[in-house]
Design a protein around this motif. Sequence first.
Motif, PDB file in Angstrom:
ATOM      1  N   ILE A 190      28.828   4.089  10.022  1.00  0.00           N
ATOM      2  CA  ILE A 190      28.820   4.903   8.810  1.00  0.00           C
ATOM      3  C   ILE A 190      28.262   4.096   7.649  1.00  0.00           C
ATOM      4  O   ILE A 190      28.435   2.874   7.574  1.00  0.00           O
ATOM      5  CB  ILE A 190      30.242   5.419   8.484  1.00  0.00           C
ATOM      6  CG1 ILE A 190      30.201   6.561   7.465  1.00  0.00           C
ATOM      7  CG2 ILE A 190      31.156   4.298   8.027  1.00  0.00           C
ATOM      8  CD1 ILE A 190      31.525   7.293   7.314  1.00  0.00           C
ATOM      9  N   SER A 191      27.549   4.770   6.744  1.00  0.00           N
ATOM     10  CA  SER A 191      26.976   4.110   5.567  1.00  0.00           C
ATOM     11  C   SER A 191      26.911   5.102   4.424  1.00  0.00           C
ATOM     12  O   SER A 191      27.163   6.296   4.594  1.00  0.00           O
ATOM     13  CB  SER A 191      25.565   3.585   5.871  1.00  0.00           C
ATOM     14  OG  SER A 191      24.669   4.654   6.145  1.00  0.00           O
ATOM     15  N   ASP A 192      26.603   4.602   3.241  1.00  0.00           N
ATOM     16  CA  ASP A 192      26.411   5.449   2.047  1.00  0.00           C
ATOM     17  C   ASP A 192      27.605   6.372   1.793  1.00  0.00           C
ATOM     18  O   ASP A 192      27.437   7.517   1.375  1.00  0.00           O
ATOM     19  CB  ASP A 192      25.131   6.276   2.166  1.00  0.00           C
ATOM     20  CG  ASP A 192      23.888   5.421   2.295  1.00  0.00           C
ATOM     21  OD1 ASP A 192      23.345   4.997   1.269  1.00  0.00           O
ATOM     22  OD2 ASP A 192      23.469   5.161   3.448  1.00  0.00           O
ATOM     23  N   LEU A 246      25.660  13.622   6.054  1.00  0.00           N
ATOM     24  CA  LEU A 246      26.746  14.529   6.414  1.00  0.00           C
ATOM     25  C   LEU A 246      27.696  14.692   5.236  1.00  0.00           C
ATOM     26  O   LEU A 246      27.716  13.860   4.330  1.00  0.00           O
ATOM     27  CB  LEU A 246      27.515  13.983   7.621  1.00  0.00           C
ATOM     28  CG  LEU A 246      26.713  13.737   8.904  1.00  0.00           C
ATOM     29  CD1 LEU A 246      27.509  12.897   9.884  1.00  0.00           C
ATOM     30  CD2 LEU A 246      26.299  15.055   9.538  1.00  0.00           C
ATOM     31  N   THR A 247      28.501  15.749   5.289  1.00  0.00           N
ATOM     32  CA  THR A 247      29.511  15.993   4.266  1.00  0.00           C
ATOM     33  C   THR A 247      30.821  16.363   4.932  1.00  0.00           C
ATOM     34  O   THR A 247      30.860  17.201   5.843  1.00  0.00           O
ATOM     35  CB  THR A 247      29.084  17.131   3.320  1.00  0.00           C
ATOM     36  OG1 THR A 247      27.851  16.795   2.694  1.00  0.00           O
ATOM     37  CG2 THR A 247      30.145  17.358   2.252  1.00  0.00           C
ATOM     38  N   PHE A 248      31.902  15.706   4.481  1.00  0.00           N
ATOM     39  CA  PHE A 248      33.241  16.019   4.975  1.00  0.00           C
ATOM     40  C   PHE A 248      34.222  15.698   3.867  1.00  0.00           C
ATOM     41  O   PHE A 248      34.504  14.541   3.572  1.00  0.00           O
ATOM     42  CB  PHE A 248      33.541  15.193   6.234  1.00  0.00           C
ATOM     43  CG  PHE A 248      34.854  15.518   6.881  1.00  0.00           C
ATOM     44  CD1 PHE A 248      35.169  16.817   7.243  1.00  0.00           C
ATOM     45  CD2 PHE A 248      35.791  14.514   7.138  1.00  0.00           C
ATOM     46  CE1 PHE A 248      36.376  17.124   7.858  1.00  0.00           C
ATOM     47  CE2 PHE A 248      36.998  14.809   7.745  1.00  0.00           C
ATOM     48  CZ  PHE A 248      37.281  16.119   8.101  1.00  0.00           C
ATOM     49  N   THR A 249      34.746  16.728   3.234  1.00  0.00           N
ATOM     50  CA  THR A 249      35.581  16.518   2.048  1.00  0.00           C
ATOM     51  C   THR A 249      36.889  15.806   2.376  1.00  0.00           C
ATOM     52  O   THR A 249      37.513  15.229   1.484  1.00  0.00           O
ATOM     53  CB  THR A 249      35.890  17.870   1.363  1.00  0.00           C
ATOM     54  OG1 THR A 249      36.482  18.768   2.321  1.00  0.00           O
ATOM     55  CG2 THR A 249      34.596  18.496   0.830  1.00  0.00           C
ATOM     56  N   THR A 253      30.443  12.690   0.938  1.00  0.00           N
ATOM     57  CA  THR A 253      29.156  12.523   1.597  1.00  0.00           C
ATOM     58  C   THR A 253      29.041  11.140   2.221  1.00  0.00           C
ATOM     59  O   THR A 253      29.636  10.175   1.740  1.00  0.00           O
ATOM     60  CB  THR A 253      27.988  12.731   0.614  1.00  0.00           C
ATOM     61  OG1 THR A 253      28.094  11.785  -0.451  1.00  0.00           O
ATOM     62  CG2 THR A 253      28.019  14.141   0.047  1.00  0.00           C
ATOM     63  N   PHE A 254      28.269  11.049   3.285  1.00  0.00           N
ATOM     64  CA  PHE A 254      28.056   9.784   3.977  1.00  0.00           C
ATOM     65  C   PHE A 254      26.905   9.959   4.963  1.00  0.00           C
ATOM     66  O   PHE A 254      26.369  11.060   5.128  1.00  0.00           O
ATOM     67  CB  PHE A 254      29.323   9.346   4.723  1.00  0.00           C
ATOM     68  CG  PHE A 254      29.818  10.358   5.732  1.00  0.00           C
ATOM     69  CD1 PHE A 254      29.535  10.230   7.078  1.00  0.00           C
ATOM     70  CD2 PHE A 254      30.586  11.449   5.322  1.00  0.00           C
ATOM     71  CE1 PHE A 254      29.978  11.166   7.998  1.00  0.00           C
ATOM     72  CE2 PHE A 254      31.044  12.385   6.246  1.00  0.00           C
ATOM     73  CZ  PHE A 254      30.730  12.243   7.590  1.00  0.00           C
ATOM     74  N   LYS A 255      26.522   8.867   5.611  1.00  0.00           N
ATOM     75  CA  LYS A 255      25.494   8.908   6.643  1.00  0.00           C
ATOM     76  C   LYS A 255      26.012   8.233   7.901  1.00  0.00           C
ATOM     77  O   LYS A 255      26.756   7.257   7.827  1.00  0.00           O
ATOM     78  CB  LYS A 255      24.212   8.216   6.184  1.00  0.00           C
ATOM     79  CG  LYS A 255      23.457   8.929   5.085  1.00  0.00           C
ATOM     80  CD  LYS A 255      22.166   8.200   4.742  1.00  0.00           C
ATOM     81  CE  LYS A 255      21.394   8.932   3.646  1.00  0.00           C
ATOM     82  NZ  LYS A 255      20.131   8.208   3.305  1.00  0.00           N
ATOM     83  N   VAL A 256      25.605   8.755   9.043  1.00  0.00           N
ATOM     84  CA  VAL A 256      25.816   8.100  10.330  1.00  0.00           C
ATOM     85  C   VAL A 256      24.493   8.148  11.085  1.00  0.00           C
ATOM     86  O   VAL A 256      23.912   9.228  11.243  1.00  0.00           O
ATOM     87  CB  VAL A 256      26.924   8.775  11.163  1.00  0.00           C
ATOM     88  CG1 VAL A 256      27.113   8.027  12.483  1.00  0.00           C
ATOM     89  CG2 VAL A 256      28.238   8.816  10.394  1.00  0.00           C
ATOM     90  N   ASN A 257      24.002   6.989  11.490  1.00  0.00           N
ATOM     91  CA  ASN A 257      22.692   6.895  12.145  1.00  0.00           C
ATOM     92  C   ASN A 257      21.586   7.518  11.290  1.00  0.00           C
ATOM     93  O   ASN A 257      20.633   8.097  11.806  1.00  0.00           O
ATOM     94  CB  ASN A 257      22.724   7.559  13.521  1.00  0.00           C
ATOM     95  CG  ASN A 257      23.788   6.982  14.426  1.00  0.00           C
ATOM     96  OD1 ASN A 257      24.161   5.821  14.295  1.00  0.00           O
ATOM     97  ND2 ASN A 257      24.296   7.782  15.344  1.00  0.00           N
TER      98      ASN A 257
END
Length: 389
Positions: free
Chosen positions: A106-108, A123-126, A115-119
């Motif tokens: 996971i990043s960002d 993505l968004t997951f509150t 919000t975050f990034k994977v690979n």
Amino acid sequence: MRKLALITAVSLILAGCGGGSSDNSNTNEAHTPSSIQGTIDSVSGDTIVVNGYTYHVDSAYYAGEEVAIADLEKNMMVSISSNARSASDYTDGTQVGLEPTIVGLISDTNHNNGTFKVNGITLTFTDLSREIEDGDWVMVSSLPTANAGYKVLSVVKFEHSNLTESVEVEGLISELDSHAKTFKLGANLSVDYSNAQIDNDDNTELSNGLWVEVTGSMAGSVLKADEVEVEDFDEVSNDTEIEGIITWVANDQSSFDLSYKGRFLVNDNTRYEDGNKSNLTVGAEVEVTTKKANGENIATEIEFEHDDDSQDWNDNDIDLEGIVKSIDESALSFIVQTFSGNQTVYVNQNTRYEDGLTFNTLPGQRVETEAYKVNNQYIASEIEAEDND
């Protein structure tokens, strides 16, 4: 926060037994399905509830490694089979397989807006836990969205091990280049499959619009694939219950696609719970019980959960009418001349042909094509001769 701990290698034989049932008002007798694919509703000790059915868990696994039962969490996607009850003398419980959509670093992360990034996938997951930080390995469970994205259901942190160095991403193929051996996965992830093993039950090449599971490693922003597996429901056993989202519906509502992976036929014996046949619409989240008949998956029962109101699924359900001008066998596409101009449409192994049509007989035919969009590419679900219902 608990970390998902991968601890020892286990057998991949699914030999569990279900311990509960659901209140299905339209069934003569409530029973636990032979197999189930869905999300965990709740966890209490070594007991979980999946799609309303209660299971005592004997063991859980991911990628051939055992997972501590205490690390199972709500909304994780799992698969359970209870077909081997008679052969499960050595266990009183169920084996649970974890079925994440995305696995990686996971990043960002932005916990304020979820919000975050994977690979590299945004993505968004509150409900993202504040204990998850950049650089952690995570498993993401999700459903497809109308724009080739992901509706995140859960994000679970787990301990890194040598056997989980590979990242994993499931999604829809688009912008396939069979010569360069590249394609896009989901909305924008670039995949290089030049050195990958292709696992397709149909023994056909990859094509646009297929839902695949890719494992490999990240090289910058590119996923270097070791294996590309086409996901489908071809080997689903009778009395399997599958949770998913309807991604295409035939105009006459005689069939529908679930989570882009495969088609289910509807007949007069199909039972409905919390809805009826008119509720078969794209974007509806459902639990489908299925059986095989003449090589087809028949929906014996459809339970409606709710509609995905966050996406405009109707914009993803397209009908194209016109004369087929030409086909491209290498790209598996054809050009249809419609009232609004020429349109390129792609086909794949899931495309159904009616009225005696085949891909090679399309040129010159006036057709009606039911399609869906993946990154602005049209994928044909069903093709029939125009004015033939």
